[in-house]
Design an enzyme around this catalytic site. Sequence first.
Site, short mmCIF file in Angstrom:
data_model
loop_
_atom_site.label_atom_id
_atom_site.label_comp_id
_atom_site.label_asym_id
_atom_site.label_seq_id
_atom_site.Cartn_x
_atom_site.Cartn_y
_atom_site.Cartn_z
N GLN A 32 0.82 -1.21 0.00
CA GLN A 32 0.00 0.00 0.00
C GLN A 32 0.86 1.26 0.00
OE1 GLN A 32 -2.25 -0.69 3.56
NE2 GLN A 32 -0.43 -0.97 4.78
N ASP B 13 -0.74 -12.56 6.49
CA ASP B 13 -2.16 -12.45 6.14
C ASP B 13 -3.01 -13.10 7.22
OD1 ASP B 13 -4.45 -12.14 4.22
OD2 ASP B 13 -4.42 -14.32 4.39
N ALA B 14 -3.98 -12.34 7.75
CA ALA B 14 -4.79 -12.83 8.87
C ALA B 14 -5.61 -14.05 8.49
CB ALA B 14 -5.71 -11.70 9.36
N ASP C 21 -9.88 -5.15 13.17
CA ASP C 21 -9.79 -3.75 12.77
C ASP C 21 -9.21 -3.64 11.36
OD1 ASP C 21 -9.92 -1.01 12.90
OD2 ASP C 21 -8.09 -0.76 14.05
N HIS D 147 -11.30 4.23 18.61
CA HIS D 147 -10.63 3.09 19.24
C HIS D 147 -11.21 2.73 20.60
CE1 HIS D 147 -7.56 4.17 16.14
NE2 HIS D 147 -7.57 2.87 16.02
N ASP E 64 -1.36 0.31 13.34
CA ASP E 64 -0.97 1.58 13.95
C ASP E 64 -0.80 1.50 15.46
OD1 ASP E 64 -3.64 1.60 14.91
OD2 ASP E 64 -4.30 2.72 13.15
#
Length: 530
Positions: free
Chosen positions: A266, A374-375, A392, A296, A320
């Site tokens: 990205q 990768d989740a 998230d 959050h 983040d």
Amino acid sequence: MSALPAPPRPDAADAVLATRASPAEIALLASVFVVAACGLVYELAAGALASYLLGDSILQFSTVIGSYLFAMGIGSWLSRHIEHQLVAQFLRIELLVGLIGGLMPAALFAAHSLLPLGHGLPFKLMLYGLVLAVGILVGLEIPLVMRILKRHFRERYALRELVSQVLTFDYLGALAVSVAFPLLLVPQLGLIRTGVFFGLLNAAVAVWALWLFRAELRTLRSHALACALVIGLLCAAMLFADRLTTWAEDRFYGDRVILRESSPYQRVVLTSGPAGVRLFLNGNLQFHSRDEYRYHEALVHPAMAGHGAPKRVLVLGGGDGMAVREVLKYPSVEQVTLVELDPHMTRLFAELPMLRQLNHDALRSPKLRIVNTDAFGWLETQQDVFDVIVVDFPDPTNFALGKLYTTSFYQRLDQHLAAGGYAVVQTTSPLIARRSFWTVAATIEAAGLTITPYHAHVPSFGEWGFILASHRPWRQPTTLPDGLRFLTTAAWPALMDFPPDMARLPAEPNRLSNQTLVHTFEAEWGKVHE
């Protein structure tokens, strides 16, 4: 009658001749490698830029590649009408490809910032016009190289040998670039410099052809001047690439851009203005420092406080570190596992002082384990069970992200959720993308989990939705950690209330086989930009 002597085997003759290739021959075949590499770079750059600037990467890559291949077919067909001065025509085409293809990323960046609707019809017309122009020119190249080889070395090549040699170098060039583009070129050079660099390679092929065939070119000086002009323009573009990127992104984002980097996954941009710091991924806002706490706190605390004393917590996405920051406010937490695809994100938010201050150094906590993968695949290979799972991910703007909102994904998620645990999923806006929100709700229910939807107002995003998922009913917590700036126990009823314009709609579950959510999401958010 005596038998006639057997004719020499073509294969053996070809093998002998192949050992005596002339420098001009080698140069032409090498140029095929370079030409193929350059052509694929322009194609990939156009697809990547369309994804960055227009969203929906699968749609953009599919339409860009389809248009490019169609244009190459037109170019190949048109090559039959080039009958004279093949070398001169090849040289001109190389210069045009280098100039148009090399400057295409820069031109698209500038156009996206200058046009009244950077994502609208004028920009798309320019994008596909450039793709078609480059594709036609690239389609002319290979047939001309074949004809030049055949004309100058006709005694060495049968047709099958000629096609075999040219296509071998063509495919090798494409292979080299397809690997280097995401892993080396874009992260190190960026899209604008990558385009210009390969434009210079096209121009170098033209110079090469100019030197090799200088004896048969009628207007050698004019060709040399054209080469010098194109190379000069491309060198100037390379020199001012950073300034152009800075200008275009400053204009697009409004605030001063303080960080702009590209990872294999990205484009990461940080801006700073009077109101605070904003993070954009591929042009989409991820948080604003002035109100990210609202998002959050609403994301994390209903699940964490609802559990009471969670020990093991899984965070999917959220590189983040903001969600981890909220999780670590619970003394009972012993271990947090953060699964984030892009290592560039976790490294950035663990090292940059400004960002470390925002996440309170959460990514340096001894309780945290970071896994960059990768989740979806990670859940398939692990056996761990967690008390709370925080999901998230970015919104389902394309099919790669849409798979993380499917029944298949939530079924895998369920396998890692403790019997008394809670999962929470960020679920876009129930006001702007109402049907998308309730599609996610129906999808989680189809995976066998009980849902508790809620929403909160985040000024930078508007009304934003979340869904709790569990095997037991969620009960409103009576206590929350100290120091929260937004969430209170008195706010629970308002968060759970959905007025008529956000009330539930009938929706089909999102499955890997249909990915209806991506289309629904695009249609609903597309209306906002009209």
